[in-house]
Design a protein around this motif. Sequence first.
Motif, mmCIF file in Angstrom:
data_model
loop_
_atom_site.group_PDB
_atom_site.id
_atom_site.type_symbol
_atom_site.label_atom_id
_atom_site.label_comp_id
_atom_site.label_asym_id
_atom_site.label_seq_id
_atom_site.Cartn_x
_atom_site.Cartn_y
_atom_site.Cartn_z
ATOM 1 N N LEU A 1 0.825 -1.212 0.000
ATOM 2 C CA LEU A 1 0.000 0.000 0.000
ATOM 3 C C LEU A 1 0.859 1.261 0.000
ATOM 4 N N LEU A 2 1.992 1.225 0.709
ATOM 5 C CA LEU A 2 2.916 2.350 0.703
ATOM 6 C C LEU A 2 3.510 2.548 -0.693
ATOM 7 N N VAL A 3 3.891 1.444 -1.329
ATOM 8 C CA VAL A 3 4.431 1.515 -2.700
ATOM 9 C C VAL A 3 3.356 2.057 -3.651
ATOM 10 N N ALA A 4 2.122 1.622 -3.478
ATOM 11 C CA ALA A 4 1.021 2.114 -4.325
ATOM 12 C C ALA A 4 0.850 3.616 -4.154
ATOM 13 N N ALA A 5 0.895 4.096 -2.925
ATOM 14 C CA ALA A 5 0.753 5.530 -2.678
ATOM 15 C C ALA A 5 1.903 6.307 -3.309
ATOM 16 N N LEU A 6 3.128 5.832 -3.141
ATOM 17 C CA LEU A 6 4.286 6.518 -3.722
ATOM 18 C C LEU A 6 4.228 6.528 -5.250
ATOM 19 N N LEU A 7 3.830 5.416 -5.842
ATOM 20 C CA LEU A 7 3.697 5.372 -7.302
ATOM 21 C C LEU A 7 2.578 6.293 -7.788
ATOM 22 N N GLY A 8 1.488 6.369 -7.034
ATOM 23 C CA GLY A 8 0.398 7.270 -7.402
ATOM 24 C C GLY A 8 0.846 8.726 -7.352
ATOM 25 N N ILE A 9 1.603 9.083 -6.341
ATOM 26 C CA ILE A 9 2.118 10.451 -6.237
ATOM 27 C C ILE A 9 3.087 10.730 -7.378
ATOM 28 N N ALA A 10 3.967 9.778 -7.676
ATOM 29 C CA ALA A 10 4.923 9.948 -8.776
ATOM 30 C C ALA A 10 4.199 10.101 -10.112
ATOM 31 N N GLU A 11 3.083 9.388 -10.293
ATOM 32 C CA GLU A 11 2.311 9.503 -11.537
ATOM 33 C C GLU A 11 1.747 10.913 -11.707
ATOM 34 N N MET A 12 1.348 11.538 -10.613
ATOM 35 C CA MET A 12 0.810 12.900 -10.710
ATOM 36 C C MET A 12 1.872 13.878 -11.224
ATOM 37 N N PHE A 13 3.129 13.607 -10.944
ATOM 38 C CA PHE A 13 4.186 14.511 -11.390
ATOM 39 C C PHE A 13 4.714 14.183 -12.785
ATOM 40 N N THR A 14 4.626 12.924 -13.192
ATOM 41 C CA THR A 14 5.176 12.536 -14.496
ATOM 42 C C THR A 14 4.127 12.427 -15.586
ATOM 43 N N VAL A 15 2.911 12.070 -15.261
ATOM 44 C CA VAL A 15 1.799 11.897 -16.194
ATOM 45 C C VAL A 15 2.182 10.959 -17.342
ATOM 46 N N THR A 16 2.842 9.862 -17.011
ATOM 47 C CA THR A 16 3.237 8.887 -18.031
ATOM 48 C C THR A 16 2.195 7.783 -18.199
ATOM 49 N N LEU A 17 1.330 7.649 -17.256
ATOM 50 C CA LEU A 17 0.299 6.626 -17.200
ATOM 51 C C LEU A 17 0.861 5.265 -16.783
ATOM 52 N N ALA A 18 2.161 5.075 -16.852
ATOM 53 C CA ALA A 18 2.754 3.797 -16.466
ATOM 54 C C ALA A 18 2.797 3.651 -14.946
ATOM 55 N N LEU A 19 3.231 4.690 -14.261
ATOM 56 C CA LEU A 19 3.344 4.595 -12.809
ATOM 57 C C LEU A 19 1.979 4.455 -12.139
ATOM 58 N N GLY A 20 0.975 5.081 -12.706
ATOM 59 C CA GLY A 20 -0.381 4.943 -12.163
ATOM 60 C C GLY A 20 -0.893 3.518 -12.281
ATOM 61 N N LEU A 21 -0.588 2.876 -13.395
ATOM 62 C CA LEU A 21 -1.012 1.483 -13.567
ATOM 63 C C LEU A 21 -0.248 0.558 -12.629
ATOM 64 N N LEU A 22 1.023 0.857 -12.398
ATOM 65 C CA LEU A 22 1.792 0.079 -11.420
ATOM 66 C C LEU A 22 1.247 0.305 -10.016
ATOM 67 N N ALA A 23 0.792 1.515 -9.726
ATOM 68 C CA ALA A 23 0.192 1.809 -8.422
ATOM 69 C C ALA A 23 -1.072 0.981 -8.209
ATOM 70 N N VAL A 24 -1.868 0.850 -9.258
ATOM 71 C CA VAL A 24 -3.090 0.040 -9.155
ATOM 72 C C VAL A 24 -2.724 -1.424 -8.911
ATOM 73 N N ALA A 25 -1.691 -1.905 -9.584
ATOM 74 C CA ALA A 25 -1.252 -3.288 -9.377
ATOM 75 C C ALA A 25 -0.722 -3.477 -7.957
ATOM 76 N N ALA A 26 0.015 -2.489 -7.436
ATOM 77 C CA ALA A 26 0.517 -2.587 -6.063
ATOM 78 C C ALA A 26 -0.644 -2.549 -5.065
ATOM 79 N N LEU A 27 -1.651 -1.755 -5.347
ATOM 80 C CA LEU A 27 -2.830 -1.709 -4.482
ATOM 81 C C LEU A 27 -3.527 -3.068 -4.464
ATOM 82 N N ALA A 28 -3.649 -3.687 -5.642
ATOM 83 C CA ALA A 28 -4.270 -5.024 -5.711
ATOM 84 C C ALA A 28 -3.439 -6.035 -4.930
ATOM 85 N N ALA A 29 -2.122 -5.938 -5.025
ATOM 86 C CA ALA A 29 -1.256 -6.855 -4.271
ATOM 87 C C ALA A 29 -1.407 -6.609 -2.774
ATOM 88 N N GLY A 30 -1.521 -5.339 -2.366
ATOM 89 C CA GLY A 30 -1.711 -5.035 -0.951
ATOM 90 C C GLY A 30 -3.027 -5.573 -0.421
#
Length: 148
Positions: A8-37
């Motif tokens: 869940l911590l990794v998901a939050a960090l990836l979600g925050i990083a996605e807001m700054f990069t807007v690559t769409l990749a980090l947001g999808l990884l955040a969703v996957a980390a949330l599912a794993a959590g």
Amino acid sequence: MEPWAVWLLVAALLGIAEMFTVTLALGLLAVAALAAGLTGALGLPLAAQVAVFAVGSLAGLVVVRPVARRHIAQPPPLRSGTAALVGREAITLTEVNRQGGRARIGGEEWTARPYDPGLVIPAGALADVLAIEGATALLYPVSTEEQR
């Protein structure tokens, strides 16, 4: 710290990083980390959590991301027909009142009436086209300060 909390911590960090990069990749990884959590919070072992993260990441990056990028890259829809006239400028050819009148919009003569039924727009005045109802343009006069 429990593994699910780390996910869940990794998901939050990836979600925050996605807001700054807007690559769409980090947001999808955040969703996957949330599912794993969430998988870990249900009590499944670490191997299952890693498998959920891997499958979720792969599905997001291979399936979802290309579709989303195609939708983002599409040009805005072109307005055509009467929708293209909304927002244009008109010149009244006759007095335009509640009963009607005539106006020239983009080289074409249209029947017109004021958008506000209580208004009377004199002949030769500039007006904005606010809407088209059937074959009638609904006009609003441009103020004299805007005409200068």
